[in-house]
Design a protein around this motif. Structure first.
Motif, PDB file in Angstrom:
ATOM      1  N   GLU A 177       0.832  -1.211   0.000  1.00 57.02           N
ATOM      2  CA  GLU A 177       0.000   0.000   0.000  1.00 57.02           C
ATOM      3  C   GLU A 177       0.865   1.258   0.000  1.00 57.02           C
ATOM      4  O   GLU A 177       0.571   2.226  -0.710  1.00 57.02           O
ATOM      5  N   LEU A 178       1.934   1.244   0.791  1.00 56.71           N
ATOM      6  CA  LEU A 178       2.827   2.413   0.824  1.00 56.71           C
ATOM      7  C   LEU A 178       3.558   2.582  -0.504  1.00 56.71           C
ATOM      8  O   LEU A 178       3.780   3.715  -0.958  1.00 56.71           O
ATOM      9  N   GLU A 179       3.937   1.476  -1.136  1.00 51.87           N
ATOM     10  CA  GLU A 179       4.569   1.564  -2.454  1.00 51.87           C
ATOM     11  C   GLU A 179       3.609   2.186  -3.469  1.00 51.87           C
ATOM     12  O   GLU A 179       4.010   3.022  -4.291  1.00 51.87           O
ATOM     13  N   ALA A 180       2.338   1.774  -3.403  1.00 44.67           N
ATOM     14  CA  ALA A 180       1.340   2.330  -4.319  1.00 44.67           C
ATOM     15  C   ALA A 180       1.065   3.802  -4.017  1.00 44.67           C
ATOM     16  O   ALA A 180       0.810   4.596  -4.924  1.00 44.67           O
ATOM     17  N   ASP A 181       1.117   4.180  -2.739  1.00 44.28           N
ATOM     18  CA  ASP A 181       0.981   5.594  -2.383  1.00 44.28           C
ATOM     19  C   ASP A 181       2.121   6.410  -2.979  1.00 44.28           C
ATOM     20  O   ASP A 181       1.916   7.525  -3.481  1.00 44.28           O
ATOM     21  N   GLN A 182       3.325   5.859  -2.919  1.00 45.01           N
ATOM     22  CA  GLN A 182       4.496   6.581  -3.417  1.00 45.01           C
ATOM     23  C   GLN A 182       4.426   6.792  -4.923  1.00 45.01           C
ATOM     24  O   GLN A 182       4.572   7.916  -5.419  1.00 45.01           O
ATOM     25  N   ALA A 220      -1.267   8.081   9.166  1.00 50.80           N
ATOM     26  CA  ALA A 220      -0.147   9.019   9.301  1.00 50.80           C
ATOM     27  C   ALA A 220       1.039   8.582   8.449  1.00 50.80           C
ATOM     28  O   ALA A 220       1.728   9.419   7.851  1.00 50.80           O
ATOM     29  N   ALA A 221       1.286   7.279   8.375  1.00 53.65           N
ATOM     30  CA  ALA A 221       2.394   6.776   7.562  1.00 53.65           C
ATOM     31  C   ALA A 221       2.138   7.027   6.084  1.00 53.65           C
ATOM     32  O   ALA A 221       3.057   7.356   5.326  1.00 53.65           O
ATOM     33  N   ARG A 222       0.897   6.896   5.686  1.00 56.30           N
ATOM     34  CA  ARG A 222       0.549   7.130   4.281  1.00 56.30           C
ATOM     35  C   ARG A 222       0.713   8.606   3.928  1.00 56.30           C
ATOM     36  O   ARG A 222       1.266   8.943   2.879  1.00 56.30           O
ATOM     37  N   MET A 223       0.236   9.470   4.800  1.00 57.65           N
ATOM     38  CA  MET A 223       0.370  10.907   4.534  1.00 57.65           C
ATOM     39  C   MET A 223       1.835  11.315   4.474  1.00 57.65           C
ATOM     40  O   MET A 223       2.232  12.136   3.645  1.00 57.65           O
ATOM     41  N   GLU A 224       2.650  10.752   5.346  1.00 54.31           N
ATOM     42  CA  GLU A 224       4.068  11.106   5.392  1.00 54.31           C
ATOM     43  C   GLU A 224       4.783  10.706   4.102  1.00 54.31           C
ATOM     44  O   GLU A 224       5.581  11.484   3.558  1.00 54.31           O
ATOM     45  N   ILE A 225       4.524   9.522   3.593  1.00 54.16           N
ATOM     46  CA  ILE A 225       5.224   9.102   2.380  1.00 54.16           C
ATOM     47  C   ILE A 225       4.758   9.912   1.178  1.00 54.16           C
ATOM     48  O   ILE A 225       5.540  10.198   0.268  1.00 54.16           O
ATOM     49  N   VAL A 226       3.492  10.314   1.179  1.00 57.57           N
ATOM     50  CA  VAL A 226       2.991  11.168   0.092  1.00 57.57           C
ATOM     51  C   VAL A 226       3.671  12.533   0.141  1.00 57.57           C
ATOM     52  O   VAL A 226       4.116  13.063  -0.884  1.00 57.57           O
ATOM     53  N   ARG A 227       3.760  13.113   1.325  1.00 60.10           N
ATOM     54  CA  ARG A 227       4.402  14.428   1.460  1.00 60.10           C
ATOM     55  C   ARG A 227       5.857  14.380   1.014  1.00 60.10           C
ATOM     56  O   ARG A 227       6.320  15.246   0.262  1.00 60.10           O
ATOM     57  N   ARG A 228       6.594  13.374   1.506  1.00 56.00           N
ATOM     58  CA  ARG A 228       8.017  13.273   1.164  1.00 56.00           C
ATOM     59  C   ARG A 228       8.227  13.041  -0.329  1.00 56.00           C
ATOM     60  O   ARG A 228       9.116  13.629  -0.941  1.00 56.00           O
ATOM     61  N   THR A 229       7.398  12.196  -0.914  1.00 43.96           N
ATOM     62  CA  THR A 229       7.523  11.908  -2.338  1.00 43.96           C
ATOM     63  C   THR A 229       7.183  13.132  -3.178  1.00 43.96           C
ATOM     64  O   THR A 229       7.868  13.442  -4.155  1.00 43.96           O
ATOM     65  N   ALA A 230       6.135  13.841  -2.787  1.00 40.75           N
ATOM     66  CA  ALA A 230       5.738  15.037  -3.533  1.00 40.75           C
ATOM     67  C   ALA A 230       6.804  16.118  -3.449  1.00 40.75           C
ATOM     68  O   ALA A 230       7.121  16.773  -4.461  1.00 40.75           O
ATOM     69  N   GLU A 231       7.396  16.310  -2.277  1.00 37.64           N
ATOM     70  CA  GLU A 231       8.448  17.308  -2.124  1.00 37.64           C
ATOM     71  C   GLU A 231       9.657  16.962  -2.987  1.00 37.64           C
ATOM     72  O   GLU A 231      10.222  17.836  -3.676  1.00 37.64           O
ATOM     73  N   ALA A 232      10.042  15.694  -2.997  1.00 40.21           N
ATOM     74  CA  ALA A 232      11.188  15.275  -3.795  1.00 40.21           C
ATOM     75  C   ALA A 232      10.885  15.410  -5.275  1.00 40.21           C
ATOM     76  O   ALA A 232      11.764  15.827  -6.056  1.00 40.21           O
ATOM     77  N   ALA A 233       9.681  15.056  -5.677  1.00 40.08           N
ATOM     78  CA  ALA A 233       9.315  15.129  -7.086  1.00 40.08           C
ATOM     79  C   ALA A 233       9.274  16.571  -7.563  1.00 40.08           C
ATOM     80  O   ALA A 233       9.750  16.891  -8.659  1.00 40.08           O
ATOM     81  N   ARG A 234       8.720  17.456  -6.758  1.00 40.16           N
ATOM     82  CA  ARG A 234       8.660  18.867  -7.145  1.00 40.16           C
ATOM     83  C   ARG A 234      10.046  19.471  -7.200  1.00 40.16           C
ATOM     84  O   ARG A 234      10.336  20.287  -8.078  1.00 40.16           O
ATOM     85  N   ALA A 235      10.906  19.072  -6.278  1.00 42.32           N
ATOM     86  CA  ALA A 235      12.282  19.559  -6.304  1.00 42.32           C
ATOM     87  C   ALA A 235      13.009  19.091  -7.550  1.00 42.32           C
ATOM     88  O   ALA A 235      13.893  19.770  -8.067  1.00 42.32           O
ATOM     89  N   GLY A 236      12.612  17.907  -8.027  1.00 41.00           N
ATOM     90  CA  GLY A 236      13.247  17.362  -9.228  1.00 41.00           C
ATOM     91  C   GLY A 236      12.600  17.817 -10.522  1.00 41.00           C
ATOM     92  O   GLY A 236      13.006  17.368 -11.593  1.00 41.00           O
ATOM     93  N   GLY A 237      11.578  18.658 -10.408  1.00 43.01           N
ATOM     94  CA  GLY A 237      10.965  19.217 -11.607  1.00 43.01           C
ATOM     95  C   GLY A 237       9.841  18.405 -12.201  1.00 43.01           C
ATOM     96  O   GLY A 237       9.471  18.607 -13.361  1.00 43.01           O
ATOM     97  N   VAL A 238       9.263  17.483 -11.420  1.00 45.40           N
ATOM     98  CA  VAL A 238       8.145  16.690 -11.956  1.00 45.40           C
ATOM     99  C   VAL A 238       6.904  17.554 -12.074  1.00 45.40           C
ATOM    100  O   VAL A 238       6.577  18.262 -11.124  1.00 45.40           O
TER     101      VAL A 238
END
Length: 238
Positions: A177-182, A220-238
């Motif tokens: 589930e966390l992989e799919a969230d990411q 909470a774990a799901r929200m955290e992985i979404v936030r971290r992934t979104a921040e990294a993706a935006r920083a990388g120009g996605v």
């Protein structure tokens, strides 16, 4: 988009397009409130138009020719269901993303619907159905083998096999589930939606907590992985 016409008709015939309360448990009102049927239908079609091609492109990018990336998005209009969405395969191996009407009406905005769609598509891209089946097979073999070694009768061995399959199938589901969230976060972003806002859908659902062999991780774990992934993706120009 002709395959979505039945959805529009089904939603428009529900209770005069009234706002429909959604139930998460029998007899208990949900914190999720439904939206007017006509708006829900139009929003669903719009989200499909944007998310489906992105999900298919991501599937082809990651899997190339090793899997079917032609998603079929369908609506489950059986009455009396709680909000639900799931991914499965048809007999030819084509991936199906199914959404029932209570879920379509229960989302607060297009971002939530897009995130759920990206999440379910990611289950297929990441091969989770096959991995769960493999986990179940391993569990069945191990437990039935142990039962046979103890001299158990055929019925007991069969029961051990069924228990092992159930246990094996649940062993890694929270990880999946966390992989799919990411990956779903990436799909949602590339489709032009906000995955962090979309993942807030989980905060209105009962929190499963971190139960042993639970099928879903804590909210909470799901929200955290979404936030971290979104921040990294935006920083990388996605």
């Amino acid at each position: 988009m002709h395959r979505l016409i039945p959805l529009v008709l089904a939603l428009l015939t529900m209770a005069g397009c009234a706002t429909v309360p959604v139930m998460t448990n029998p007899g208990q009102p949900s914190a999720i409130q439904g939206q007017p049927a006509e708006r829900a239908a139009r929003q669903f079609v719009q989200v499909v138009d944007r998310v489906e091609p992105v999900a298919e492109a991501e599937c082809r990018r990651l899997l190339r020719m090793s899997a079917n990336c032609d998603f079929l998005i369908v609506v489950d209009d059986r009455p009396g269901q709680e909000p639900n969405a799931f991914q499965t395969l048809d007999r030819s191996g084509r991936p199906i993303l199914a959404f029932n009407i209570p879920l379509i009406q229960s989302v607060d905005n297009a971002d939530e619907l897009a995130f759920v769609m990206g999440h379910e598509a990611s289950h297929h891209i990441l091969g989770h159905l096959g991995r769960v089946q493999q986990d179940a097979t391993i569990g069945a073999i191990v437990f039935s083998g142990l039962a046979a070694m103890t001299g158990a009768d055929a019925q007991s061995v069969r029961s051990a096999e069924e228990f092992g399959a159930s246990l094996g199938a649940r062993t890694f589901t929270k990880d999946y589930e966390l992989e799919a969230d990411q990956l779903g976060t990436i799909v949602t972003l590339r489709a032009g939606y906000d995955p962090v806002r979309g993942a807030e859908f989980f905060t209105r659902l009962p929190d499963p907590g971190n139960r042993f062999l639970g099928t879903h991780p804590p909210n909470a774990a799901r929200m955290e992985i979404v936030r971290r992934t979104a921040e990294a993706a935006r920083a990388g120009g996605v």
